[in-house]
Scaffold this active site. Structure first.
Site, PDB file in Angstrom:
ATOM      1  N   PRO A 164      -0.102   0.522  -2.552  1.00 35.43           N
ATOM      2  CA  PRO A 164      -0.482  -0.509  -1.589  1.00 35.43           C
ATOM      3  C   PRO A 164       0.229  -0.386  -0.240  1.00 35.43           C
ATOM      4  O   PRO A 164       1.419  -0.083  -0.188  1.00 35.43           O
ATOM      5  CB  PRO A 164      -0.085  -1.820  -2.288  1.00 35.43           C
ATOM      6  CG  PRO A 164       0.883  -1.424  -3.342  1.00 35.43           C
ATOM      7  CD  PRO A 164       0.486  -0.052  -3.770  1.00 35.43           C
ATOM      8  N   ASN A 165      -0.550  -0.639   0.786  1.00 32.60           N
ATOM      9  CA  ASN A 165      -0.091  -0.686   2.181  1.00 32.60           C
ATOM     10  C   ASN A 165       0.190   0.687   2.795  1.00 32.60           C
ATOM     11  O   ASN A 165       0.443   0.776   3.997  1.00 32.60           O
ATOM     12  CB  ASN A 165       1.131  -1.600   2.338  1.00 32.60           C
ATOM     13  CG  ASN A 165       0.803  -3.027   1.966  1.00 32.60           C
ATOM     14  OD1 ASN A 165      -0.148  -3.587   2.498  1.00 32.60           O
ATOM     15  ND2 ASN A 165       1.543  -3.608   1.045  1.00 32.60           N
ATOM     16  N   ARG A 180       2.045   0.260  10.397  1.00 29.40           N
ATOM     17  CA  ARG A 180       2.917  -0.639   9.662  1.00 29.40           C
ATOM     18  C   ARG A 180       4.385  -0.297   9.911  1.00 29.40           C
ATOM     19  O   ARG A 180       4.806   0.834   9.660  1.00 29.40           O
ATOM     20  CB  ARG A 180       2.597  -0.416   8.188  1.00 29.40           C
ATOM     21  CG  ARG A 180       3.520  -1.039   7.235  1.00 29.40           C
ATOM     22  CD  ARG A 180       3.298  -0.447   5.843  1.00 29.40           C
ATOM     23  NE  ARG A 180       4.046  -1.213   4.885  1.00 29.40           N
ATOM     24  CZ  ARG A 180       4.415  -0.770   3.703  1.00 29.40           C
ATOM     25  NH1 ARG A 180       4.097   0.440   3.310  1.00 29.40           N
ATOM     26  NH2 ARG A 180       5.102  -1.542   2.907  1.00 29.40           N
ATOM     27  N   TYR A 206       8.590   3.419   8.677  1.00 27.83           N
ATOM     28  CA  TYR A 206       7.694   4.391   8.042  1.00 27.83           C
ATOM     29  C   TYR A 206       7.169   5.468   8.999  1.00 27.83           C
ATOM     30  O   TYR A 206       6.434   6.357   8.555  1.00 27.83           O
ATOM     31  CB  TYR A 206       6.520   3.660   7.389  1.00 27.83           C
ATOM     32  CG  TYR A 206       6.964   2.699   6.298  1.00 27.83           C
ATOM     33  CD1 TYR A 206       7.547   3.173   5.125  1.00 27.83           C
ATOM     34  CD2 TYR A 206       6.832   1.314   6.444  1.00 27.83           C
ATOM     35  CE1 TYR A 206       7.980   2.311   4.128  1.00 27.83           C
ATOM     36  CE2 TYR A 206       7.255   0.443   5.451  1.00 27.83           C
ATOM     37  CZ  TYR A 206       7.819   0.941   4.298  1.00 27.83           C
ATOM     38  OH  TYR A 206       8.250   0.091   3.312  1.00 27.83           O
ATOM     39  N   ASN A 230       3.979   7.633  -4.888  1.00 22.41           N
ATOM     40  CA  ASN A 230       4.639   6.592  -4.112  1.00 22.41           C
ATOM     41  C   ASN A 230       3.861   5.313  -4.413  1.00 22.41           C
ATOM     42  O   ASN A 230       2.781   5.089  -3.859  1.00 22.41           O
ATOM     43  CB  ASN A 230       4.611   6.898  -2.615  1.00 22.41           C
ATOM     44  CG  ASN A 230       5.350   5.836  -1.811  1.00 22.41           C
ATOM     45  OD1 ASN A 230       5.709   4.773  -2.336  1.00 22.41           O
ATOM     46  ND2 ASN A 230       5.574   6.110  -0.534  1.00 22.41           N
ATOM     47  N   ALA A 255       5.079  -1.128  -3.149  1.00 22.54           N
ATOM     48  CA  ALA A 255       5.764  -2.292  -3.725  1.00 22.54           C
ATOM     49  C   ALA A 255       5.563  -2.402  -5.237  1.00 22.54           C
ATOM     50  O   ALA A 255       6.390  -3.022  -5.922  1.00 22.54           O
ATOM     51  CB  ALA A 255       5.275  -3.563  -3.038  1.00 22.54           C
ATOM     52  N   GLU A 264       8.683  10.740  -8.351  1.00 26.41           N
ATOM     53  CA  GLU A 264       8.583   9.498  -7.565  1.00 26.41           C
ATOM     54  C   GLU A 264       9.062   9.773  -6.143  1.00 26.41           C
ATOM     55  O   GLU A 264      10.116  10.384  -5.956  1.00 26.41           O
ATOM     56  CB  GLU A 264       9.472   8.428  -8.228  1.00 26.41           C
ATOM     57  CG  GLU A 264       9.530   7.113  -7.483  1.00 26.41           C
ATOM     58  CD  GLU A 264      10.464   6.102  -8.171  1.00 26.41           C
ATOM     59  OE1 GLU A 264      10.987   6.392  -9.268  1.00 26.41           O
ATOM     60  OE2 GLU A 264      10.669   5.030  -7.569  1.00 26.41           O
ATOM     61  N   HIS A 285       9.541   7.992  -2.121  1.00 26.81           N
ATOM     62  CA  HIS A 285       9.477   6.886  -1.156  1.00 26.81           C
ATOM     63  C   HIS A 285       9.820   7.426   0.216  1.00 26.81           C
ATOM     64  O   HIS A 285      10.741   8.231   0.356  1.00 26.81           O
ATOM     65  CB  HIS A 285      10.461   5.769  -1.525  1.00 26.81           C
ATOM     66  CG  HIS A 285      10.169   5.195  -2.866  1.00 26.81           C
ATOM     67  ND1 HIS A 285       9.142   4.307  -3.070  1.00 26.81           N
ATOM     68  CD2 HIS A 285      10.722   5.432  -4.068  1.00 26.81           C
ATOM     69  CE1 HIS A 285       9.096   4.013  -4.360  1.00 26.81           C
ATOM     70  NE2 HIS A 285      10.041   4.684  -4.990  1.00 26.81           N
ATOM     71  N   ARG A 334      17.902  -0.643   1.532  1.00 24.28           N
ATOM     72  CA  ARG A 334      17.102  -1.797   1.969  1.00 24.28           C
ATOM     73  C   ARG A 334      17.397  -3.012   1.083  1.00 24.28           C
ATOM     74  O   ARG A 334      18.431  -3.069   0.437  1.00 24.28           O
ATOM     75  CB  ARG A 334      15.619  -1.399   1.953  1.00 24.28           C
ATOM     76  CG  ARG A 334      15.345  -0.203   2.880  1.00 24.28           C
ATOM     77  CD  ARG A 334      13.885   0.162   2.907  1.00 24.28           C
ATOM     78  NE  ARG A 334      13.086  -0.911   3.471  1.00 24.28           N
ATOM     79  CZ  ARG A 334      11.752  -0.956   3.406  1.00 24.28           C
ATOM     80  NH1 ARG A 334      11.080   0.020   2.791  1.00 24.28           N
ATOM     81  NH2 ARG A 334      11.101  -1.963   3.939  1.00 24.28           N
TER      82      ARG A 334
HETATM   83  C1  DQA Z   1       7.963   2.456  -0.117  1.00 21.83           C
HETATM   84  C2  DQA Z   1       9.132   1.518  -0.367  1.00 21.83           C
HETATM   85  C3  DQA Z   1       8.666   0.240  -1.046  1.00 21.83           C
HETATM   86  O1  DQA Z   1       9.767  -0.635  -1.278  1.00 21.83           O
HETATM   87  C4  DQA Z   1       7.669  -0.475  -0.156  1.00 21.83           C
HETATM   88  O2  DQA Z   1       7.178  -1.639  -0.809  1.00 21.83           O
HETATM   89  C5  DQA Z   1       6.556   0.411   0.265  1.00 21.83           C
HETATM   90  C6  DQA Z   1       6.855   1.779   0.669  1.00 21.83           C
HETATM   91  C7  DQA Z   1       8.385   3.697   0.704  1.00 21.83           C
HETATM   92  O3  DQA Z   1       7.630   4.652   0.726  1.00 21.83           O
HETATM   93  O4  DQA Z   1       9.448   3.696   1.326  1.00 21.83           O
HETATM   94  O5  DQA Z   1       5.409  -0.023   0.381  1.00 21.83           O
HETATM   95  O6  DQA Z   1       7.447   2.899  -1.362  1.00 21.83           O
END
Ligand code: DQA
Length: 146
Positions: A12-13, A20, A25, A76, A79, A100, A102, A109
């Protein structure tokens, strides 16, 4: 022989990359990330199947299907990393190696980002290195599958 297929899955996102929170990011988009992953994968003799969804159920279904269709998963989960027992269970069922990733350093954070439901079942975790993290994950996956 066909190249091993790797599912590169963004949650998501991550479709909002570039718009964003660019201070966290970066300015590049999801299309830039997918293109970079495709290029890196082919350099390594892999095929990257890049997908993104904002819906937990889509991610669960794609992870389940990876059992038949992919040799590994780079994930990735956004959230959902911090909340989703369903993704954890799907990854266990998939029975393929998971790395995994990120973009940000989740440990630098908010505290609620420090826990991951994915990490205990991942072969490795890369965070805080931006897009380069996906390159490194593809390299590690290629080495593992060699
Ligand atoms: C994320 C880190 C997560 O905490 C966050 O909710 C994201 C992006 C990252 O790529 O840094 O959506 O996965």
């Amino acid at each position: 022989m066909s190249s091993p297929r790797i599912l590169v899955l963004n949650g998501p996102n991550l479709n909002m990359l570039g718009k964003r929170e660019p201070e966290v990011y970066g300015h590049e988009t999801l299309a830039d990330l997918d293109a970079r992953c495709q290029a890196k994968a082919s350099e390594l003799g892999l095929e990257a199947d890049c997908r993104q969804s904002n819906h937990e159920g889509d991610l669960v279904t794609w992870i389940q299907d990876a059992r038949e269709n992919h040799e590994g998963i780079i994930l990735n989960a956004g959230a959902y990393t911090h909340t989703s027992v369903a993704l954890h269970d799907a990854l266990l069922a998939a029975q393929v190696p998971v790395i995994e990733v990120h973009l940000s350093n989740i440990f630098a954070r908010e505290e609620y980002r420090h826990h991951s439901f994915i990490s205990p079942i991942a072969v490795g975790v890369i965070c805080g290195l931006g897009f380069q993290g996906y390159d490194l994950a593809l390299e590690a996956m290629a080495a593992r599958l060699a």
